[in-house]
Design an enzyme around this catalytic site. Structure first.
Site, mmCIF file in Angstrom:
data_model
loop_
_atom_site.group_PDB
_atom_site.id
_atom_site.type_symbol
_atom_site.label_atom_id
_atom_site.label_comp_id
_atom_site.label_asym_id
_atom_site.label_seq_id
_atom_site.Cartn_x
_atom_site.Cartn_y
_atom_site.Cartn_z
ATOM 1 C CB CYS A 14 -0.905 0.006 1.227
ATOM 2 S SG CYS A 14 0.013 0.120 2.795
ATOM 3 C CG HIS A 23 4.606 -6.251 11.193
ATOM 4 N ND1 HIS A 23 3.452 -6.032 11.908
ATOM 5 C CD2 HIS A 23 5.618 -5.853 12.016
ATOM 6 C CE1 HIS A 23 3.756 -5.542 13.092
ATOM 7 N NE2 HIS A 23 5.058 -5.415 13.171
ATOM 8 C CG HIS A 27 3.634 -0.855 12.570
ATOM 9 N ND1 HIS A 27 4.929 -1.261 12.330
ATOM 10 C CD2 HIS A 27 2.842 -1.696 11.875
ATOM 11 C CE1 HIS A 27 4.912 -2.311 11.526
ATOM 12 N NE2 HIS A 27 3.670 -2.589 11.236
ATOM 13 C CD GLU A 74 -2.756 1.162 13.271
ATOM 14 O OE1 GLU A 74 -3.808 1.832 13.239
ATOM 15 O OE2 GLU A 74 -2.484 0.272 12.435
ATOM 16 C CB THR A 127 -5.263 1.835 9.992
ATOM 17 O OG1 THR A 127 -3.973 1.221 10.118
ATOM 18 C CG2 THR A 127 -5.250 3.222 10.625
ATOM 19 C CB CYS A 138 -5.888 2.280 5.854
ATOM 20 S SG CYS A 138 -5.156 0.768 5.231
ATOM 21 C CB SER A 143 1.327 -8.875 8.565
ATOM 22 O OG SER A 143 0.481 -8.101 7.750
ATOM 23 C CG ASN A 190 -2.245 -5.916 6.091
ATOM 24 O OD1 ASN A 190 -2.221 -6.498 5.012
ATOM 25 N ND2 ASN A 190 -1.158 -5.391 6.625
#
Length: 328
Positions: A29, A58, A91, A143, A182, A212, A240, A242
């Site tokens: 991203c 990560h 983060h 984060e 996020t 996000c 990670s 996400n």
């Protein structure tokens, strides 16, 4: 999609072509791309070594690549010697970290993702307005630690589930705000926010969603293909957030999913008795690893690739002032 679909042959025929659906968007991203570029530019500007507090993103492949260029990754500023630059990870970090760096006279570069920084600013505004903040996130994630560290102790309460919402006992139920990490599951977070709004009707939320765009887009892409897949592979690190959420999204749709870091992690057993395989990558996984995993699959089955595009991404974040690359 960019290819003609083959007619699936009966499962169990391993001589049949394996249809591979590749999710798009996937992988890096804008925030991850920016953070990695910051470390690269810092190495160009200052020379090696450049210290990085916590993994910049990560992903072991990314970290090892930057190590080879002269980056040194540490978990504490105490491990950073005097007189060398230090980069804070994408983060985000508690306010105490840059304050300590300044006290020691260290040059630091903040690579916090701008979307995480936006949540930090929202937290400050809600606190200034006299609201206690309910923060939706995963305990221990960098984060979350960074966001909680933007305000004095006790100004925020972390919740991870709908059950946590039911157990809340805030000092003033009419003066609450909520914010979120996020990189959460869009569906889980929606349920938690609904529970908060049901229990505390006056709770204030952000103007837009904190999750996000890249996290949402990658989860939507998995939802678009998982129903057509017999199995899915998600490329990403076990720490990670996400990437782990992408595995959960697929499995909630009834599709077995496996998290891998490299092509060598692909188990040939996963490729037996299936006609369609889905592949995606978390936001901190580079495209080179996607290709590596596809090649690993192709070493065991004849494949035909389809890229399934569910969104176009063109987000670019500015680099910190003073780190812009020199003009060619």
């Amino acid at each position: 999609m960019n290819a003609t679909h083959p007619t699936p042959r009966p499962n169990g025929d391993e001589t049949a072509e394996l249809r591979v659906l590749i999710a798009a968007p996937r992988g890096f991203c804008a925030g991850v791309d920016r953070a990695i570029r910051i470390v690269e530019l810092a190495l160009e500007r200052f020379g090696a070594p450049v210290y990085v507090r916590h993994e910049i993103v990560h992903n072991r492949y990314v970290v090892d690549t930057l190590k080879a260029q002269g980056a040194i990754f540490v978990e504490s500023l105490d491990q950073v010697p005097d007189g060398v630059p230090v980069v804070f990870s994408a983060h985000g970090v508690p306010k105490a970290v840059p304050a300590k760096a300044e006290m020691r006279g260290l040059d630091y570069i903040d690579a916090t993702c701008p979307l995480v920084s936006k949540v930090h600013r929202q937290a400050e505004r809600a606190h200034e307005a006299g609201r206690h903040i309910v923060f939706v996130g995963h305990a221990g994630h960098p984060e979350v630690i960074g966001t909680l560290g933007q305000l004095p102790d006790g100004a925020m309460t972390l919740v991870e589930s709908v059950d946590d919402v039911a157990a809340l006992s805030p000092p003033d139920p009419d003066r609450l705000a909520f914010l979120t990490q996020t990189t959460l599951s869009v569906d889980d977070t929606r349920d938690i926010i609904a529970a908060l709004q049901h229990r505390f009707p006056t709770i204030s939320g952000p103007r837009g969603e904190d999750i996000c765009y890249a996290t949402s887009n990658r989860q939507d892409a998995v939802k678009a293909i998982a129903g057509d897949c017999d199995r899915m592979i998600v490329i990403g690190a076990p720490n990670s957030s996400n990437s782990l959420r992408l595995v959960e999204v697929a499995e909630r749709m009834g599709t077995p999913a496996h998290l891998v870091q490299r092509g060598g992690d692909v188990d040939p057993v996963w490729l037996t008795d299936i006609a369609t395989l889905g592949i995606t990558a978390g936001a901190s996984a580079p495209e080179t690893l996607v290709r590596e995993v596809i090649d690993a699959v192709a070493a065991h089955r004849r494949i035909v690739e389809d890229v399934v595009v569910t969104a176009e991404e063109n987000m670019v974040f500015k680099l910190p002032r003073g780190l812009e690359p020199a003009a060619a």
